[in-house]
Design a protein around this motif. Structure first.
Motif: not given
Length: 332
Positions: A107-122
């Motif tokens: 939400x702060x705007x950082x680039x996450x190579x593993x977005x939260x939604x995909x971190x949770x799914x995988x």
């Protein structure tokens, strides 16, 4: 390909990693994973950092928001956070902190190579299968059991009514082949589910493929850059290296996997991931996704390590390019 470092002011690539390891684990990971990563990133002009979730602090007062790593200020333009979910038993205490921290960083705007939604799914095997249900290489028939306090009632039996024995039983969100067991009948399964209750973990139940090989495909921006074929020890339930398996590396992708690589990359658009497939001697089966699949180095094998350095460099360049595109969007 240029790194675009000047345009984005990128300085730091930080892994957010719960520090719960023993001294022996820390030494192994530093020598075979983190030190090689550090060397590659520093050769590209960036700082590698390994930080705990509780090293990251955020200040917000409506007029501004500021993120700190320990006492140093970082910004979305100068820092990438690698935010895989770590959920081994010794890391459970950190799960909520990881989950909500990653949401705040995103939400702060950082680039996450593993977005939260995909971190949770995988991180969860059943969630992965459901998200990738149309994968050309099919997953094994799977049941997921939430081994909670009412497990003594055996109400989970409805979910395993079609299970064929012997069946493989493994934690739904652990790693490295840890906790993998075999059940030959429903009573053995019940005993294992009871143990899972004590470990506070859900389990998945699948057909047991005796002697199956494991193909890990390291993928950068949808393209395979390295393939690791793991073969199990004769008496092992998995081909994981941690359980005595052996590995050989190649850049030649089995043709049967090409369509699945493309499909998974379209459903999980991340700059890097490792895709795992099993081969039972006749056909491939989809196994799981490792969004932060480690390249584990071995100084005794210089040729293979050189292939891994090449793959790691392509991986981190994809992070840099993704960060550059992300910063360009912030400017719009």
């Amino acid at each position: 390909m240029s790194t675009k470092k000047e345009a984005t002011s990128l300085k730091n690539v930080f892994w957010v990693y719960p520090e719960r390891n023993t001294a022996r684990q820390r030494e192994f990971e530093e020598r075979r994973v983190w030190a090689p990563y550090r060397k590659v990133l520093e050769s590209m002009g960036y700082r590698f950092g390994l930080v705990k979730p509780d090293d990251i602090h955020i200040e917000f007062d409506h007029e501004r928001s500021v993120c700190f790593v320990n006492d140093a200020r970082v910004t979305p333009r100068d820092t990438i956070f690698v935010t895989s979910m770590w959920t081994m038993p010794h890391q459970v205490v950190d799960t909520c902190n990881q989950l909500f921290l990653y949401s705040a960083l995103e939400t702060l705007g950082f680039f996450l190579p593993i977005p939260l939604k995909f971190a949770n799914i995988t991180v969860d095997k059943m969630a992965t299968y459901l998200h990738l249900r149309e994968c050309p290489v099919r997953h094994l028939p799977t049941s997921r059991i939430a081994a909670g306090r009412d497990v003594f009632t055996k109400d989970y039996a409805v979910a395993v009514a079609n299970v064929k024995y012997p069946a493989l039983v493994k934690p739904s969100y652990w790693a490295m082949g840890i906790g993998v067991c075999i059940a030959h009948n429903p009573e053995e399964l019940h005993g294992l589910v009871g143990l899972a209750r004590g470990a506070d973990t859900a389990v998945v139940v699948q057909p047991f493929l005796s002697g199956a090989s494991d193909y890990r495909v390291y993928v950068v921006n949808g393209e395979p850059v390295l393939i690791m074929k793991r073969s199990p020890r004769k008496d092992s339930l998995t081909a994981n290296l941690a359980t005595g398996g052996t590995a050989e590396y190649t850049k030649t992708l089995p043709s049967e996997l090409r369509g699945s690589i493309d499909y998974i990359a379209s459903r999980l658009p991340m700059p890097y991931m490792a895709m795992d497939f099993l081969h039972d001697g006749e056909r491939f089966w989809f196994s799981e996704i490792e969004p932060d699949g480690a390249l584990v180095f071995d100084k005794a094998d210089e040729l293979t390590d050189a292939m891994k350095v090449e793959a790691a460099t392509k991986r981190f360049q994809a992070f840099v390019d993704g960060h550059s595109a992300h910063c360009a969007e912030l400017n719009q």
